[in-house]
Design a protein around this motif. Sequence first.
Motif, PDB file in Angstrom:
ATOM      1  N   LEU A 108      26.803  19.853 -28.338  1.00  0.00           N
ATOM      2  CA  LEU A 108      25.855  19.865 -27.367  1.00  0.00           C
ATOM      3  C   LEU A 108      26.249  18.223 -26.907  1.00  0.00           C
ATOM      4  O   LEU A 108      26.755  18.116 -25.790  1.00  0.00           O
ATOM      5  CB  LEU A 108      25.044  19.976 -27.255  1.00  0.00           C
ATOM      6  N   PHE A 109      26.778  17.445 -27.601  1.00  0.00           N
ATOM      7  CA  PHE A 109      27.690  16.137 -27.657  1.00  0.00           C
ATOM      8  C   PHE A 109      28.767  16.007 -26.745  1.00  0.00           C
ATOM      9  O   PHE A 109      28.586  15.972 -26.126  1.00  0.00           O
ATOM     10  CB  PHE A 109      27.336  15.779 -29.063  1.00  0.00           C
ATOM     11  N   VAL A 110      29.458  16.890 -27.185  1.00  0.00           N
ATOM     12  CA  VAL A 110      30.777  17.109 -26.264  1.00  0.00           C
ATOM     13  C   VAL A 110      30.392  17.107 -25.410  1.00  0.00           C
ATOM     14  O   VAL A 110      31.013  17.158 -23.888  1.00  0.00           O
ATOM     15  CB  VAL A 110      31.773  17.978 -27.251  1.00  0.00           C
ATOM     16  N   GLY A 111      29.612  18.422 -24.336  1.00  0.00           N
ATOM     17  CA  GLY A 111      29.289  18.367 -23.572  1.00  0.00           C
ATOM     18  C   GLY A 111      28.668  17.717 -22.384  1.00  0.00           C
ATOM     19  O   GLY A 111      29.227  17.734 -21.535  1.00  0.00           O
ATOM     20  N   VAL A 112      28.421  16.600 -22.740  1.00  0.00           N
ATOM     21  CA  VAL A 112      26.971  15.781 -22.277  1.00  0.00           C
ATOM     22  C   VAL A 112      28.307  14.649 -22.102  1.00  0.00           C
ATOM     23  O   VAL A 112      28.362  14.262 -21.279  1.00  0.00           O
ATOM     24  CB  VAL A 112      25.887  15.045 -23.858  1.00  0.00           C
ATOM     25  N   VAL A 113      28.559  14.082 -23.385  1.00  0.00           N
ATOM     26  CA  VAL A 113      30.094  13.511 -22.812  1.00  0.00           C
ATOM     27  C   VAL A 113      30.699  13.212 -21.854  1.00  0.00           C
ATOM     28  O   VAL A 113      31.014  12.192 -21.104  1.00  0.00           O
ATOM     29  CB  VAL A 113      30.745  13.083 -24.304  1.00  0.00           C
ATOM     30  N   ILE A 114      30.990  14.815 -21.749  1.00  0.00           N
ATOM     31  CA  ILE A 114      32.419  14.852 -20.433  1.00  0.00           C
ATOM     32  C   ILE A 114      31.301  15.202 -19.446  1.00  0.00           C
ATOM     33  O   ILE A 114      31.599  14.604 -18.577  1.00  0.00           O
ATOM     34  CB  ILE A 114      32.875  16.720 -21.354  1.00  0.00           C
ATOM     35  N   ALA A 115      30.051  16.131 -19.384  1.00  0.00           N
ATOM     36  CA  ALA A 115      29.874  16.107 -18.020  1.00  0.00           C
ATOM     37  C   ALA A 115      28.912  15.017 -17.666  1.00  0.00           C
ATOM     38  O   ALA A 115      28.765  14.521 -16.482  1.00  0.00           O
ATOM     39  CB  ALA A 115      28.388  16.970 -18.435  1.00  0.00           C
ATOM     40  N   PHE A 116      28.081  14.079 -17.770  1.00  0.00           N
ATOM     41  CA  PHE A 116      28.264  12.813 -18.078  1.00  0.00           C
ATOM     42  C   PHE A 116      28.679  11.161 -18.211  1.00  0.00           C
ATOM     43  O   PHE A 116      28.504  10.052 -18.610  1.00  0.00           O
ATOM     44  CB  PHE A 116      26.363  12.742 -18.094  1.00  0.00           C
ATOM     45  N   ARG A 117      29.848  12.078 -18.019  1.00  0.00           N
ATOM     46  CA  ARG A 117      31.028  10.219 -18.799  1.00  0.00           C
ATOM     47  C   ARG A 117      31.105   9.079 -17.577  1.00  0.00           C
ATOM     48  O   ARG A 117      30.712   8.021 -17.919  1.00  0.00           O
ATOM     49  CB  ARG A 117      32.695  11.178 -18.451  1.00  0.00           C
ATOM     50  N   GLU A 118      30.640   9.820 -16.518  1.00  0.00           N
ATOM     51  CA  GLU A 118      29.511   8.536 -15.319  1.00  0.00           C
ATOM     52  C   GLU A 118      28.341   9.536 -15.700  1.00  0.00           C
ATOM     53  O   GLU A 118      28.417   9.760 -14.539  1.00  0.00           O
ATOM     54  CB  GLU A 118      30.645   9.062 -14.000  1.00  0.00           C
ATOM     55  N   ILE A 119      27.783   8.285 -15.951  1.00  0.00           N
ATOM     56  CA  ILE A 119      26.942   8.374 -16.549  1.00  0.00           C
ATOM     57  C   ILE A 119      25.670   8.693 -14.852  1.00  0.00           C
ATOM     58  O   ILE A 119      24.606   9.112 -15.188  1.00  0.00           O
ATOM     59  CB  ILE A 119      26.259   7.440 -16.982  1.00  0.00           C
ATOM     60  N   ARG A 120      25.985   8.411 -14.269  1.00  0.00           N
ATOM     61  CA  ARG A 120      25.108   7.503 -13.036  1.00  0.00           C
ATOM     62  C   ARG A 120      24.951   9.177 -12.040  1.00  0.00           C
ATOM     63  O   ARG A 120      24.418   9.149 -11.281  1.00  0.00           O
ATOM     64  CB  ARG A 120      26.098   6.936 -11.998  1.00  0.00           C
ATOM     65  N   ARG A 121      25.739   9.888 -12.478  1.00  0.00           N
ATOM     66  CA  ARG A 121      26.356  12.028 -12.261  1.00  0.00           C
ATOM     67  C   ARG A 121      24.248  12.347 -12.544  1.00  0.00           C
ATOM     68  O   ARG A 121      24.031  12.922 -11.369  1.00  0.00           O
ATOM     69  CB  ARG A 121      27.083  12.288 -12.678  1.00  0.00           C
ATOM     70  N   LEU A 122      23.426  11.392 -13.702  1.00  0.00           N
ATOM     71  CA  LEU A 122      22.828  11.808 -14.198  1.00  0.00           C
ATOM     72  C   LEU A 122      21.338  11.623 -13.343  1.00  0.00           C
ATOM     73  O   LEU A 122      20.951  12.402 -13.148  1.00  0.00           O
ATOM     74  CB  LEU A 122      23.082  11.251 -15.407  1.00  0.00           C
ATOM     75  N   GLU A 123      21.572  10.330 -12.901  1.00  0.00           N
ATOM     76  CA  GLU A 123      20.603  10.022 -11.952  1.00  0.00           C
ATOM     77  C   GLU A 123      20.313  10.405 -10.428  1.00  0.00           C
ATOM     78  O   GLU A 123      18.547  10.748 -10.283  1.00  0.00           O
ATOM     79  CB  GLU A 123      21.299   8.008 -11.413  1.00  0.00           C
ATOM     80  N   GLU A 124      21.176  11.367  -9.708  1.00  0.00           N
ATOM     81  CA  GLU A 124      21.370  12.262  -8.931  1.00  0.00           C
ATOM     82  C   GLU A 124      19.584  13.253  -8.735  1.00  0.00           C
ATOM     83  O   GLU A 124      19.166  14.093  -8.703  1.00  0.00           O
ATOM     84  CB  GLU A 124      22.249  12.799  -8.753  1.00  0.00           C
ATOM     85  N   LEU A 125      20.121  13.701 -10.529  1.00  0.00           N
ATOM     86  CA  LEU A 125      19.380  15.053 -11.313  1.00  0.00           C
ATOM     87  C   LEU A 125      17.916  14.320 -11.737  1.00  0.00           C
ATOM     88  O   LEU A 125      16.948  15.276 -12.425  1.00  0.00           O
ATOM     89  CB  LEU A 125      20.024  15.358 -12.337  1.00  0.00           C
ATOM     90  N   LYS A 126      17.415  13.090 -11.079  1.00  0.00           N
ATOM     91  CA  LYS A 126      16.294  12.728 -11.708  1.00  0.00           C
ATOM     92  C   LYS A 126      14.689  13.659 -11.680  1.00  0.00           C
ATOM     93  O   LYS A 126      14.234  13.977 -12.621  1.00  0.00           O
ATOM     94  CB  LYS A 126      15.618  11.104 -11.673  1.00  0.00           C
ATOM     95  N   TYR A 127      14.776  14.001 -10.315  1.00  0.00           N
ATOM     96  CA  TYR A 127      13.653  14.840 -10.157  1.00  0.00           C
ATOM     97  C   TYR A 127      13.637  16.497 -10.831  1.00  0.00           C
ATOM     98  O   TYR A 127      13.100  17.257 -11.232  1.00  0.00           O
ATOM     99  CB  TYR A 127      13.653  14.854  -8.498  1.00  0.00           C
ATOM    100  N   THR A 128      14.750  16.732 -10.615  1.00  0.00           N
ATOM    101  CA  THR A 128      15.298  17.938 -11.616  1.00  0.00           C
ATOM    102  C   THR A 128      14.790  17.933 -12.710  1.00  0.00           C
ATOM    103  O   THR A 128      13.984  19.204 -13.410  1.00  0.00           O
ATOM    104  CB  THR A 128      16.657  18.683 -11.281  1.00  0.00           C
ATOM    105  N   CYS A 129      15.028  16.955 -13.025  1.00  0.00           N
ATOM    106  CA  CYS A 129      14.611  16.925 -14.895  1.00  0.00           C
ATOM    107  C   CYS A 129      13.534  17.051 -15.222  1.00  0.00           C
ATOM    108  O   CYS A 129      12.744  17.229 -16.928  1.00  0.00           O
ATOM    109  CB  CYS A 129      15.357  15.203 -15.199  1.00  0.00           C
ATOM    110  N   GLY A 130      12.350  15.191 -14.278  1.00  0.00           N
ATOM    111  CA  GLY A 130      11.277  15.737 -14.542  1.00  0.00           C
ATOM    112  C   GLY A 130      10.582  17.072 -14.894  1.00  0.00           C
ATOM    113  O   GLY A 130       9.499  17.553 -14.838  1.00  0.00           O
ATOM    114  N   ALA A 131      11.062  17.992 -13.099  1.00  0.00           N
ATOM    115  CA  ALA A 131      10.641  19.101 -13.120  1.00  0.00           C
ATOM    116  C   ALA A 131      10.475  20.532 -13.954  1.00  0.00           C
ATOM    117  O   ALA A 131       9.592  21.165 -14.885  1.00  0.00           O
ATOM    118  CB  ALA A 131      10.665  19.904 -11.336  1.00  0.00           C
TER     119      ALA A 131
END
Lengths: 169, 437
Positions: free
Chosen positions: B111-134
Motif C-alpha cells: 500500500l505504501f508503494v501504491g500511495v507513493v506512486i499514485a500521489f507522487r504529486e501530492i496535490r492530486r489528493l486535494e481534488e479528492l477531498k470531498y470524496t475522502c470525507g464522504a
Amino acid sequence: MVDQALLVLRIGVLVLLYVFVWRIARTAMRDVRGAQESMIIRPGQGFDAMPPVDRAPTPEPEPEPELPGRLLVVASDVLPVGAAIVLEASETLIGRDPHAAAMLEGDGFVSARHAIVRVRGTSTSVVDLGSTNGTFVNGERIAMETRLTPGDEVSVGSTHMLFEPGGRA
Amino acid sequence: MSVIRGYVDLPSRNRELGLIALALVITTAGFAAVQIARAQEFSSAPLIAALLFAFAYLVAHAVVRAALPDADPYVLPITAVLTALGLIEIYRISPQLARDQGIWMLLGLALFVGVVIAFREIRRLEELKYTCGAVAVGLLLLTIVLGTSVNGARLWIRVGGLQIQPGEFAKILLVVFLAGYLRERREVLAAPTRRVLGVGIPALRHTLPLLLLCGISLVLLVAMNDLGTSLLFFAIALAMIYVATGRLLYVGAGLGVFAIGALGAVQLTSHVQSRIDGWLNPWAVEQTSGYQIAQSIYTIADGGVLGAGFGRGLILNSAGGTIIPFAQTDFIFSVIANELGLVGAIALVLLYLLLAWRGFRIATAADDGFSKLLAAGLATAVAFQVFVIVGGVIRLLPLTGLTLPFVSYGGSSVTANFAIAGLLLCVSQRANRVRPL
C-alpha cells in the motif's frame, strides 16, 4: 551458552536502538538549523488557487533585504581568494555551467549544475543538485536543503566560501 | 532546462538505505534472540523472517529512490525499526500471530508503494477531498450497520474470514478532507467578518460542513463505543483547525466542548465510568474491570531497567495465552517494556518522537497550505495515538483502546499506518525537490 547469547543479543539490540535514534537525531538536526518556520499558515499563504498538477508553484514574494548576502571565497583553485559571489537572485546556481552565477570553470570536481543557493526573505539555504562530488557545509556533505547561518563554510570542489548574510546598510 | 539526476548518487536516499541496513541488523538480532529462547537452539527460521523483512523494505526503498528522490530519508527507516520490534514481540507471543502480522506488513508496504506512486504529486489528493470525507463517513456508518462487537466496542466489519477496522482508514480520509477543506476556507475562518461580544465568529455557511462532519464522526464513534478513536478524531480536527487559522479561540472552544462531552459520557455510560475507576484505582477492581491495567502495571514493573530479555519475560500464562488480555494489540507496549525494560521502552518512545518530529518538520517545510495541513494532521494522528495508548497502559490516562502504530498486531492498523508514511514522504518530496531554475 544460551543465556550468554541472549544477554549479548538483548544488550546489542538496546545499544543499536539508541545508535539508530542518535544517528537520526544528529544528522536530521544538521539538515535544518537556525530559526524554524512556523507550522501555522501565515496570512497570505496557502490559499492560493490550486495550480494545475504539473505546474511548479510560483514562489511567494518576500521582502528582500536591502543588501544581498554574499559568499566570500577563502580558498579555491579556480577563483581568486577574496572574490565575492553576490546572492542577489532568489536562486544562485553554482557549477561549471557557463550560465551559472558562480562559475567554477576548470575544476574537475565540480558538476555542471552543482548546487543552488536559495534566498527566501531573510533565510538563505543551499541545496545540492545531485552533484557527483557533493556540496559541503562546514565539512559535512549535505543530503537535504540546508539553511546557512552567518560564517558557515560552503565547499564545492576545491572552492571554499564563507557565508555572509545580507542586511540593511 | 531540466536537472538530470542519477538513480545512484542521491545523498538522501543513501542515508535512508544506511539507516534501513541498521534496522535490519536490529531485526535479525531480535528474531534470533526470541528463537534461541524459544527452542534453546539456533535455527534458520528467524533468518528467513529477517530476509523477507529485508527484501520488502529494500523494494520499498527502491521505489522511493525512483519516485521520490528528495523525500525525507528518516521516515521509512523509523517505520522499519518500529515494525520489527512489533513483529519480534508478536513472534514471541505466538508464531502464528507473527505470520499473520508479517503478511499485514507486506500488504502495508505494498500500500505504501501504491500511495507513493499514485500521489507522487501530492496535490492530486486535494481534488479528492470531498470524496475522502464522504468515504470516511460511509466507512463509519457501515461499521455501525454491519459491525460486530468485540469487548463492547463495535468497530469491526467481517469480510469473508477477515476482520477489518474501518476507523483506522477513516482517520486518514478525515485528515485528507480537513486539509483540503481548511486550505480552501481558512481565510474566512481565520479572519471572520462578524463579531459577537468582541469575538469574531465565522459565518455558519463556512463552518457548517466542518462541524457537521466532525459531529457525525463523533456521534458515530460514540455509538460504536469506541472512545479512543473518537478522542483521536477530535484531537486531529482541533490541531488542524489551529494550524489553518492560528486562532486559539477554536482550540479553547473545542476543549470546552470536549470537557462537557466527557462529563456527559461519564454520567450517561457505564463503559466510561468503569474506565475511569480502573484508572484511578485499578487495585480496587483488580479482578474485574481493572484486570487488564493491573496486569499491565505488573508486567511493566517486572521488566525493570534492562528488561527480562527476549523470550524470557513473564508474558504467557500456563495455558499458552497472554497474561494481559489482548497483549498483542493494545498492550504491546507493556510486553516490550517487560522484555526490553525501561531502557527499551524509552527507546521506543524516542522513535515515535523522531517520527512525529519528522512529520511536523515536513509540515513546516511544505510550501502550500494543503501539504502543510496534511502533514501536520497525519503527524498529529500518529503522535496523539501513541500518547493516548502508551498513557493508557502506563496508567497516566484512562485506558482507551487504540493500537500502537506499526507495532500492534492488526492488519487495518499496520496497513493504514504505512499509507500515512507514504503520504508524508510524498509531501516531503514536494517541499525538498530540486527545482529547475
